[in-house]
Design an enzyme around this catalytic site. Structure first.
Site, short mmCIF file in Angstrom:
data_model
loop_
_atom_site.label_atom_id
_atom_site.label_comp_id
_atom_site.label_asym_id
_atom_site.label_seq_id
_atom_site.Cartn_x
_atom_site.Cartn_y
_atom_site.Cartn_z
N GLY A 38 0.14 -1.38 -49.22
CA GLY A 38 -0.29 -0.04 -48.81
C GLY A 38 -1.76 0.14 -48.50
O GLY A 38 -2.13 1.00 -47.71
N ASP A 96 1.90 8.84 -56.67
CA ASP A 96 3.15 9.61 -56.64
C ASP A 96 3.61 9.87 -58.07
O ASP A 96 3.18 10.81 -58.71
CB ASP A 96 4.17 8.85 -55.79
CG ASP A 96 5.47 9.62 -55.60
OD1 ASP A 96 5.46 10.84 -55.82
OD2 ASP A 96 6.49 9.01 -55.23
N VAL A 146 5.37 10.49 -46.85
CA VAL A 146 4.43 10.28 -45.75
C VAL A 146 4.39 8.82 -45.30
O VAL A 146 4.70 7.91 -46.06
CB VAL A 146 3.00 10.74 -46.13
CG1 VAL A 146 2.91 12.25 -46.23
CG2 VAL A 146 2.53 10.08 -47.43
N ASP A 152 4.46 2.93 -45.59
CA ASP A 152 5.66 2.58 -44.83
C ASP A 152 6.87 3.41 -45.24
O ASP A 152 6.92 4.00 -46.32
CB ASP A 152 6.01 1.12 -45.09
CG ASP A 152 6.55 0.90 -46.50
OD1 ASP A 152 5.83 1.23 -47.46
OD2 ASP A 152 7.70 0.44 -46.65
P1 IMP Z 1 4.05 5.66 -57.84
O1 IMP Z 1 4.17 4.40 -58.63
O2 IMP Z 1 5.29 6.48 -57.89
O3 IMP Z 1 2.80 6.46 -58.12
O4 IMP Z 1 4.03 5.30 -56.33
C1 IMP Z 1 3.11 4.54 -55.78
C2 IMP Z 1 3.70 3.67 -54.68
O5 IMP Z 1 4.92 4.18 -54.13
C3 IMP Z 1 2.70 3.67 -53.58
O6 IMP Z 1 1.81 2.59 -53.73
C4 IMP Z 1 3.55 3.58 -52.35
O7 IMP Z 1 3.75 2.22 -52.03
C5 IMP Z 1 4.88 4.19 -52.71
N1 IMP Z 1 4.99 5.59 -52.22
C6 IMP Z 1 5.02 6.71 -52.97
N2 IMP Z 1 5.13 7.81 -52.20
C7 IMP Z 1 5.16 7.38 -50.91
C8 IMP Z 1 5.25 8.05 -49.63
O8 IMP Z 1 5.31 9.28 -49.50
N3 IMP Z 1 5.27 7.25 -48.55
C9 IMP Z 1 5.19 5.89 -48.62
N4 IMP Z 1 5.09 5.22 -49.78
C10 IMP Z 1 5.07 5.96 -50.93
MG MG Z 2 2.13 0.70 -52.67
#
Ligand code: IMP
Ligand code: MG
Length: 170
Positions: A38, A96, A146, A152
């Site tokens: 990312g 997220d 997004v 992606d």
């Molecule tokens: P978390 O572990 O839920 O905080 O998510 C982090 C990872 O989930 C990010 O590094 C992204 O790779 C992926 N991610 C979370 N939300 C999105 C989004 O809206 N679009 C694309 N990738 C996302």
């Molecule tokens: Mg990621």
């Protein structure tokens, strides 16, 4: 697909973030650790706005798609830099649920970093599963999926130069 953040807005914001990090870390040699894939565009673009001697490393964190624990995160590529007693800045594309950064913070802590700060391009405004407070946030965005500028959907759209919202009917 709807445009949420333009290329120009990203460029302008990264200048501000870079200046802020430069001021905060003046006199130190921080280690930046980016989460692939990312941060593919975000991290190098940010670093070009940072006027410090620094080191760079990457980790790969992905979901383990097993049958029993379908949402288990695994660190697929370890940090190679010796980060003991170093100032570490963790960089991810988007905050997220907070689980990805939580895993990484734990790993970096165990390796004896002096201090850790978090830098994300995007922060979703929602209730998180893990409480993470980034020191540096590019943009706060609504809780929508997004794409673009490294982000992606099923490995596609990373190359869009802007951030867009992926809508079901487009
Ligand atoms: P978390 O572990 O839920 O905080 O998510 C982090 C990872 O989930 C990010 O590094 C992204 O790779 C992926 N991610 C979370 N939300 C999105 C989004 O809206 N679009 C694309 N990738 C996302
Ligand atoms: Mg990621």
């Amino acid at each position: 697909m709807k445009k949420l953040i333009t290329e120009e807005q990203i460029k302008k914001r990264l200048k501000e973030l870079g200046a802020e990090i430069t001021t905060d870390y003046r006199g130190t040699v921080p280690v930046f650790i980016g989460v692939l894939k990312g941060v593919l565009f975000f991290l190098p673009d940010l670093l070009r706005n940072i006027n410090l001697t620094m080191e760079l490393d990457f980790v790969v964190i992905s979901f383990y798609h097993g049958k029993r624990k379908p949402r288990m995160l695994i660190l697929e590529r370890e940090i190679e830099t010796d980060i003991k007693d170093r100032h570490v800045i963790l960089v991810d594309d988007i905050l997220d649920t907070g689980n990805t950064l939580d895993l990484l913070i734990d790993n970096v802590n165990r390796k004896g970093a002096k201090d850790i700060s978090i830098c994300v391009l995007l922060q979703k405004e929602k209730e998180r599963e893990v409480n993470i407070t980034p020191a540096y946030v590019g943009f706060k965005i609504p809780d929508k999926f997004v794409i673009g500028y490294g982000l992606d959907f099923e490995e596609r759209f990373r190359n869009l130069p802007f951030i867009g919202v992926l809508e079901e009917n487009s």
